[in-house]
Design a protein around this motif. Sequence first.
Motif, PDB file in Angstrom:
ATOM      1  N   GLY A  82       0.794  -1.230   0.000  1.00 56.57           N
ATOM      2  CA  GLY A  82       0.000   0.000   0.000  1.00 56.57           C
ATOM      3  C   GLY A  82       0.819   1.269   0.000  1.00 56.57           C
ATOM      4  N   SER A  83       1.871   1.307   0.805  1.00 55.25           N
ATOM      5  CA  SER A  83       2.717   2.490   0.868  1.00 55.25           C
ATOM      6  C   SER A  83       3.373   2.752  -0.486  1.00 55.25           C
ATOM      7  N   PHE A  84       3.872   1.701  -1.119  1.00 55.09           N
ATOM      8  CA  PHE A  84       4.481   1.823  -2.444  1.00 55.09           C
ATOM      9  C   PHE A  84       3.467   2.342  -3.466  1.00 55.09           C
ATOM     10  N   LEU A  85       2.261   1.771  -3.451  1.00 52.51           N
ATOM     11  CA  LEU A  85       1.233   2.204  -4.404  1.00 52.51           C
ATOM     12  C   LEU A  85       0.906   3.680  -4.229  1.00 52.51           C
ATOM     13  N   ARG A  86       0.809   4.138  -2.985  1.00 55.68           N
ATOM     14  CA  ARG A  86       0.472   5.534  -2.720  1.00 55.68           C
ATOM     15  C   ARG A  86       1.617   6.474  -3.058  1.00 55.68           C
ATOM     16  N   LYS A  87       2.837   6.102  -2.677  1.00 57.29           N
ATOM     17  CA  LYS A  87       3.983   6.975  -2.949  1.00 57.29           C
ATOM     18  C   LYS A  87       4.239   7.145  -4.440  1.00 57.29           C
ATOM     19  N   THR A  88       3.940   6.117  -5.212  1.00 49.81           N
ATOM     20  CA  THR A  88       4.146   6.186  -6.663  1.00 49.81           C
ATOM     21  C   THR A  88       2.889   6.643  -7.397  1.00 49.81           C
ATOM     22  N   SER A  89       1.784   6.815  -6.662  1.00 44.63           N
ATOM     23  CA  SER A  89       0.470   7.170  -7.210  1.00 44.63           C
ATOM     24  C   SER A  89      -0.092   6.102  -8.144  1.00 44.63           C
ATOM     25  N   LEU A  90       0.464   4.904  -8.110  1.00 45.91           N
ATOM     26  CA  LEU A  90      -0.087   3.809  -8.922  1.00 45.91           C
ATOM     27  C   LEU A  90      -1.497   3.438  -8.481  1.00 45.91           C
ATOM     28  N   ASP A  91      -1.818   3.669  -7.214  1.00 42.89           N
ATOM     29  CA  ASP A  91      -3.169   3.361  -6.732  1.00 42.89           C
ATOM     30  C   ASP A  91      -4.233   4.178  -7.455  1.00 42.89           C
TER      31      ASP A  91
END
Length: 187
Positions: A82-91
Amino acid sequence: MPKRLFDLILASLIAVIFVIPFCIVSLMVLITSPGPVLYWSDRVGRKNKIFRMPKFRSMRNDTPAVATHLLSNPSQHLTPIGSFLRKTSLDEMPQLWSIIKGDMSFVGPRPALFNQSDLITLRTQRGVHDLMPGLTGWAQINGRDELPIPVKVELDVEYLRLQSFFFDLKIIFLTFLKVLGRDGVSH
């Protein structure tokens, strides 16, 4: 070029180019935590109409449906990626569907959660509710998650006054730089 045509062409192009990364992210979400790949959130659209907005799920299934800043410890609700998805805005990428469908644009005020009555009220009072919500916006490149609601609304009003095709292109370019730098992202 009309904004809607630009949105359709760009969203379709990105969807085709990123089909493999979308599949990889979907698989990563599925493998790392139980639950659906997508999280569908009730959001406030143009003229305060509620629509369902998809995101790759970055939070556990039992997370309350409130703005992240209202959670006492947001990081405890994140999935392993989740943190990775949010930091990269992939979410945010499944929102291309909302753009293609016509619920959102690439640029506009970020759509409020259905229960953010303070933000909805201020936007309605200032005429911002007449705008199509966006994947990114003037407020996002000027502070994103860190902005207090009144400041966010002032930036939305400024966008309402200044909106144009070239201003939208500037916001898209600045958003790209912010995402690359992971600037202004909470959790």
